[in-house]
Design a protein around this motif. Structure first.
Motif, PDB file in Angstrom:
ATOM      1  N   GLY A  18      15.534   8.301  49.773  1.00 44.10           N
ATOM      2  CA  GLY A  18      14.292   7.548  49.554  1.00 44.10           C
ATOM      3  C   GLY A  18      14.376   6.040  49.716  1.00 44.10           C
ATOM      4  O   GLY A  18      13.536   5.309  49.180  1.00 44.10           O
ATOM      5  N   LYS A  19      15.376   5.596  50.490  1.00 40.46           N
ATOM      6  CA  LYS A  19      15.562   4.165  50.686  1.00 40.46           C
ATOM      7  C   LYS A  19      14.335   3.494  51.320  1.00 40.46           C
ATOM      8  O   LYS A  19      13.851   2.485  50.821  1.00 40.46           O
ATOM      9  CB  LYS A  19      16.769   4.004  51.621  1.00 40.46           C
ATOM     10  CG  LYS A  19      17.479   2.738  51.505  1.00 40.46           C
ATOM     11  CD  LYS A  19      18.747   2.876  52.323  1.00 40.46           C
ATOM     12  CE  LYS A  19      18.392   3.567  53.610  1.00 40.46           C
ATOM     13  NZ  LYS A  19      19.346   4.388  54.239  1.00 40.46           N
ATOM     14  N   SER A  20      13.863   4.060  52.418  1.00 40.33           N
ATOM     15  CA  SER A  20      12.747   3.418  53.118  1.00 40.33           C
ATOM     16  C   SER A  20      11.490   3.403  52.272  1.00 40.33           C
ATOM     17  O   SER A  20      10.737   2.433  52.286  1.00 40.33           O
ATOM     18  CB  SER A  20      12.461   4.133  54.436  1.00 40.33           C
ATOM     19  OG  SER A  20      13.629   4.178  55.210  1.00 40.33           O
ATOM     20  N   THR A  21      11.254   4.469  51.530  1.00 35.05           N
ATOM     21  CA  THR A  21      10.076   4.532  50.672  1.00 35.05           C
ATOM     22  C   THR A  21      10.151   3.456  49.591  1.00 35.05           C
ATOM     23  O   THR A  21       9.173   2.771  49.301  1.00 35.05           O
ATOM     24  CB  THR A  21       9.954   5.930  50.033  1.00 35.05           C
ATOM     25  OG1 THR A  21      10.033   6.900  51.077  1.00 35.05           O
ATOM     26  CG2 THR A  21       8.666   6.099  49.278  1.00 35.05           C
ATOM     27  N   GLY A  53      11.988  10.077  60.697  1.00 32.28           N
ATOM     28  CA  GLY A  53      12.127   9.625  59.317  1.00 32.28           C
ATOM     29  C   GLY A  53      13.503   9.077  59.014  1.00 32.28           C
ATOM     30  O   GLY A  53      14.006   9.189  57.914  1.00 32.28           O
ATOM     31  N   ILE A  54      14.163   8.515  59.987  1.00 33.04           N
ATOM     32  CA  ILE A  54      15.459   7.929  59.704  1.00 33.04           C
ATOM     33  C   ILE A  54      15.484   6.492  60.188  1.00 33.04           C
ATOM     34  O   ILE A  54      14.762   6.113  61.086  1.00 33.04           O
ATOM     35  CB  ILE A  54      16.617   8.679  60.372  1.00 33.04           C
ATOM     36  CG1 ILE A  54      16.331   8.848  61.852  1.00 33.04           C
ATOM     37  CG2 ILE A  54      16.858  10.002  59.709  1.00 33.04           C
ATOM     38  CD1 ILE A  54      17.497   9.407  62.601  1.00 33.04           C
ATOM     39  N   THR A  55      16.327   5.703  59.566  1.00 35.99           N
ATOM     40  CA  THR A  55      16.435   4.301  59.910  1.00 35.99           C
ATOM     41  C   THR A  55      17.616   4.107  60.825  1.00 35.99           C
ATOM     42  O   THR A  55      18.711   4.521  60.507  1.00 35.99           O
ATOM     43  CB  THR A  55      16.639   3.476  58.627  1.00 35.99           C
ATOM     44  OG1 THR A  55      15.620   3.846  57.724  1.00 35.99           O
ATOM     45  CG2 THR A  55      16.576   2.008  58.901  1.00 35.99           C
ATOM     46  N   LYS A 133      13.032   8.992  42.670  1.00 31.81           N
ATOM     47  CA  LYS A 133      12.237  10.228  42.684  1.00 31.81           C
ATOM     48  C   LYS A 133      12.127  10.870  41.296  1.00 31.81           C
ATOM     49  O   LYS A 133      12.138  12.087  41.182  1.00 31.81           O
ATOM     50  CB  LYS A 133      12.829  11.249  43.674  1.00 31.81           C
ATOM     51  CG  LYS A 133      13.056  10.704  45.080  1.00 31.81           C
ATOM     52  CD  LYS A 133      13.255  11.827  46.085  1.00 31.81           C
ATOM     53  CE  LYS A 133      13.697  11.298  47.444  1.00 31.81           C
ATOM     54  NZ  LYS A 133      13.879  12.337  48.445  1.00 31.81           N
ATOM     55  N   ASP A 135       9.651  11.116  39.630  1.00 34.60           N
ATOM     56  CA  ASP A 135       8.371  11.835  39.518  1.00 34.60           C
ATOM     57  C   ASP A 135       8.524  13.311  39.864  1.00 34.60           C
ATOM     58  O   ASP A 135       7.656  14.114  39.543  1.00 34.60           O
ATOM     59  CB  ASP A 135       7.353  11.182  40.458  1.00 34.60           C
ATOM     60  CG  ASP A 135       7.805  11.241  41.907  1.00 34.60           C
ATOM     61  OD1 ASP A 135       7.204  11.978  42.683  1.00 34.60           O
ATOM     62  OD2 ASP A 135       8.795  10.560  42.261  1.00 34.60           O
ATOM     63  N   GLY A 164      10.053   5.626  44.070  1.00 35.53           N
ATOM     64  CA  GLY A 164       9.562   4.855  45.205  1.00 35.53           C
ATOM     65  C   GLY A 164       8.173   5.328  45.583  1.00 35.53           C
ATOM     66  O   GLY A 164       7.376   4.584  46.143  1.00 35.53           O
TER      67      GLY A 164
HETATM   68  P1  GTP Z   1      16.702   7.345  55.856  1.00 38.26           P
HETATM   69  O1  GTP Z   1      15.943   6.108  56.179  1.00 38.26           O
HETATM   70  O2  GTP Z   1      16.583   8.358  56.946  1.00 38.26           O
HETATM   71  O3  GTP Z   1      18.095   7.102  55.413  1.00 38.26           O
HETATM   72  O4  GTP Z   1      15.987   8.070  54.647  1.00 38.26           O
HETATM   73  P2  GTP Z   1      15.529   7.356  53.357  1.00 38.26           P
HETATM   74  O5  GTP Z   1      16.627   7.355  52.377  1.00 38.26           O
HETATM   75  O6  GTP Z   1      14.927   6.073  53.722  1.00 38.26           O
HETATM   76  O7  GTP Z   1      14.415   8.314  52.795  1.00 38.26           O
HETATM   77  P3  GTP Z   1      12.838   8.190  52.901  1.00 38.26           P
HETATM   78  O8  GTP Z   1      12.336   6.963  52.243  1.00 38.26           O
HETATM   79  O9  GTP Z   1      12.455   8.434  54.309  1.00 38.26           O
HETATM   80  O10 GTP Z   1      12.440   9.403  51.976  1.00 38.26           O
HETATM   81  C1  GTP Z   1      12.869  10.708  52.222  1.00 38.26           C
HETATM   82  C2  GTP Z   1      11.857  11.693  51.682  1.00 38.26           C
HETATM   83  O11 GTP Z   1      11.755  11.602  50.261  1.00 38.26           O
HETATM   84  C3  GTP Z   1      10.448  11.442  52.216  1.00 38.26           C
HETATM   85  O12 GTP Z   1       9.846  12.689  52.434  1.00 38.26           O
HETATM   86  C4  GTP Z   1       9.764  10.695  51.083  1.00 38.26           C
HETATM   87  O13 GTP Z   1       8.375  10.920  51.059  1.00 38.26           O
HETATM   88  C5  GTP Z   1      10.424  11.301  49.866  1.00 38.26           C
HETATM   89  N1  GTP Z   1      10.481  10.361  48.743  1.00 38.26           N
HETATM   90  C6  GTP Z   1      10.976   9.119  48.763  1.00 38.26           C
HETATM   91  N2  GTP Z   1      10.877   8.546  47.551  1.00 38.26           N
HETATM   92  C7  GTP Z   1      10.305   9.444  46.740  1.00 38.26           C
HETATM   93  C8  GTP Z   1       9.939   9.453  45.350  1.00 38.26           C
HETATM   94  O14 GTP Z   1      10.130   8.507  44.596  1.00 38.26           O
HETATM   95  N3  GTP Z   1       9.375  10.595  44.878  1.00 38.26           N
HETATM   96  C9  GTP Z   1       9.151  11.670  45.654  1.00 38.26           C
HETATM   97  N4  GTP Z   1       8.575  12.734  45.101  1.00 38.26           N
HETATM   98  N5  GTP Z   1       9.479  11.698  46.961  1.00 38.26           N
HETATM   99  C10 GTP Z   1      10.047  10.606  47.489  1.00 38.26           C
END
Ligand code: GTP
Length: 596
Positions: A18-21, A53-55, A133, A135, A164
């Motif tokens: 969930g880094k990007s979120t 969905g990846i960075t 996450k 939630d 996030g």
């Molecule tokens: P990379 O950039 O590919 O490394 O992935 P990331 O770590 O940035 O993850 P990203 O933010 O794309 O989130 C991955 C998944 O988790 C997505 O489907 C988001 O919607 C979900 N997600 C992220 N944060 C939360 C959160 O706080 N709660 C919930 N329920 N889902 C989350």
């Protein structure tokens, strides 16, 4: 800007934690991106990034944040999470004082959590552990807070819990970044030294270089010098991303921003290089980074041979933005003109291929990927083999293959299945540790060739998706490796040669020969398909002779239909490749290569 009010940090996490979120939420809370401009994963600029969905590329953004009446400037440097792009993580880390270690509260610590944490520790960063996450109904924040505290030391109560998605806890996290991370230190009166941590090619502006200033100051319109090459350029623009590029009147100690000099190639603004002032140069450059090394090679060929120049141009363009991409022309009897391309891993290969197809409108075929081998021949000469066709034909004394040290994390019920898989891939177990009572960390030494292709998929399917994997290159070993050739009527088909372990040569030969028998149409003579190691045949199939009479199908007297069929057959011929006397439709090669 006074360094005392600057905080430079990055977010490190396992993929999908969930880094990007979280980064998106921070952009929103600090007001740098307005609600109406907000789109998911703002920092992931490239379409492919957003879709997958990846960075891939790191980006740096400056955000204002106030704590106790003081306005701070937070520089957030986004990092990629996938193992193929670890080298980008380490450059980003070197530009920061601290890292937010983000862990999914429903998943716990995973392999890249550890790998990134170790990288951050090697860079002496202050770590802020955070569970994300919360939630989610499946979240177990208490359990994983204990796991995290156990890993990095400290009290489980100090692990922040955020979402996030909903934004819960993100403000406290921003406060904590200000309070816990050290301000950057540097000598403001010394000659300027700035570290390049990323370089991006932009069609309109040329190369945009991201830097972190360590000492002194960089100002617009002065001449700067690249310390490794001594090349000098005028600073046309310097500024910060917030997140749109915003010109400033300079960058001082501890500041993170971008600069533009008008150069056109990222190689002229090399990541890891130190920038100084031409008029008053620094005596010593900053410690740089190791260059990324390609691990996997594959041939890339245009399906339509006339696209070859377009493919070259497209690769040249991608290279502007991807210092890890290497390629050189190669020709194949079966596939025509193409390139041998080096990649960091299979994901990197897939992304490059997809960008070439999508952004440059090319149809491509890639040959089976292979790692790099060192082969010593009888006369004690050593050759580096990045393509099976370079494998020496004479007697071989020794073949060495690259090795990795791999870390696998999984619930302990899967230990047996994982050990079995690693065993079958010539793995050597080095250690097994319990992270908590039901989660295990296994460390293996494995040949790169055994893990780089389908290992991760296998691992996932044997552990119902619960295992995570991280690996890094570590030396090489001598192994019993041979080159298997595929022959059509005695003629070698270069695109199908493969270097495999001796124990797997036979199954590769059988698989390839039977696949080709299905795919190659009958000819007017019998065609043997053989697999061979040197002159020794290890597998054989036959395509029986037949006279193919397309007209036999039209027993009516319709002459136009006949003509159409004949024309169609002629068109088909154009896309035929001759291997000796054998006519092979190019589709057969493509099908044989792609159904791997
Ligand atoms: P990379 O950039 O590919 O490394 O992935 P990331 O770590 O940035 O993850 P990203 O933010 O794309 O989130 C991955 C998944 O988790 C997505 O489907 C988001 O919607 C979900 N997600 C992220 N944060 C939360 C959160 O706080 N709660 C919930 N329920 N889902 C989350």
């Amino acid at each position: 800007t006074d360094p005392a009010i600057i905080r430079n940090f990055c977010i490190i996490a396992h993929i999908d934690h969930g880094k990007s979120t979280l980064a998106d939420r921070m952009l929103q809370l600090t007001g740098v991106v307005e609600q109406r401009d907000m789109r998911a994963q703002y920092l992931d600029r490239m379409d492919i990034e957003r879709e997958r969905g990846i960075t891939i590329k790191s980006q740096a953004v400056r955000m204002p944040w106030e704590v106790d009446g003081t306005a701070y400037a937070l520089n957030m440097i986004d990092t990629p999470g996938h193992v193929d792009f670890t080298y980008e993580v380490s450059r980003s880390l070197a530009a920061c004082e601290g890292a937010v270690l983000l862990v999914d509260a429903a998943q716990g610590i995973e392999a890249q959590t550890l790998a990134n944490l170790y990288l951050a520790m090697e860079n002496d960063l202050t770590i802020i552990p955070v569970l994300n996450k919360i939630d989610l109904p499946a979240a177990q924040p208490e359990k994983y807070a204990a796991e995290l505290a156990n890993l990095i030391g400290g009290d489980p109560a100090d692990v922040l819990k955020v979402s996030g998605k909903t934004g819960e806890g993100v403000e406290s996290l921003l406060d904590k970044i200000v309070r816990d991370l050290p301000a950057p230190v540097g000598d403001a009166s010394a000659p300027a030294r700035a570290m390049i941590f990323d370089s991006v090619y932009d069609t309109y502006r040329g190369v945009v270089t991201y830097v972190r200033v360590v000492d002194g100051k960089l100002s617009p319109r002065e001449r700067i010098q690249m310390m490794s090459t001594k090349a000098s350029h005028e600073l046309l623009e310097i500024g910060v991303s917030s997140p749109e590029p915003t010109p400033t009147n300079g960058l001082g100690v501890g500041e993170v921003g971008y600069l533009i000099t008008g150069v056109k190639d990222v190689r002229q603004s090399k990541v890891g290089d130190t920038i100084t002032n031409l008029a008053r140069p620094a005596a010593e450059s900053l410690a740089g980074y190791a260059d990324p090394k390609p691990m996997v090679f594959s041939g890339l060929y245009p399906i339509d041979g006339s696209d070859y120049p377009a493919l070259r141009e497209a690769l040249d363009k991608l290279k502007l933005n991807d210092a890890a991409l290497v390629y050189e022309p190669e020709t194949s009897a079966a596939l025509g003109f193409g390139f041998r391309v080096g990649f960091l891993g299979l994901l990197h290969l897939e992304i490059v291929r997809e960008r070439l197809e999508r952004e440059f409108n090319l149809d491509l075929i890639s040959t089976a990927p292979n790692v790099i081998y060192e082969v010593t021949t009888e006369d004690k000469k050593t050759v580096t083999v990045t393509n099976p066709s370079e494998f020496p034909t004479g007697k071989v004394l020794e073949v060495r293959e690259p090795m990795v040290s791999a870390t696998i994390l999984a619930p302990n019920e899967f230990v047996g299945a994982i050990m079995e898989l690693c065993q079958s891939r010539r793995g050597d177990m080095k250690a097994m540790d319990y992270l908590s009572e039901d989660r295990v960390e296994l460390r293996y030494r494995l040949p790169l060739a055994e893990i780089v292709f389908d290992f991760f998929d296998q691992l996932k399917s044997k552990t119902r998706g619960y295992a995570s994997l991280d690996w890094k290159a570590e030396g090489e070993q001598v192994a019993d490796l041979v080159k298997v050739d595929i022959l059509l009527q005695g003629e070698q088909v270069d695109a199908f040669s493969a270097i495999t372990h001796k124990d797997k040569a036979y199954s590769y030969g059988v698989m390839m020969t039977s696949k080709l028998r299905e795919l190659i149409p009958r000819q007017q003579f019998e065609v043997p398909i053989q697999a061979a190691i040197g002159s020794r045949i290890i597998a054989r199939e036959n395509i029986r002779a037949i006279r193919k009479d397309v007209l036999a199908k039209c027993y009516g007297g319709d002459i136009t239909r006949k003509r159409k069929l004949l024309e169609k057959q002629k068109e088909g011929k154009k896309r035929m490749k001759m291997v000796g006397r054998v006519e092979v439709p190019q589709e057969a090669f493509i099908a044989a290569l792609s159904s791997e």
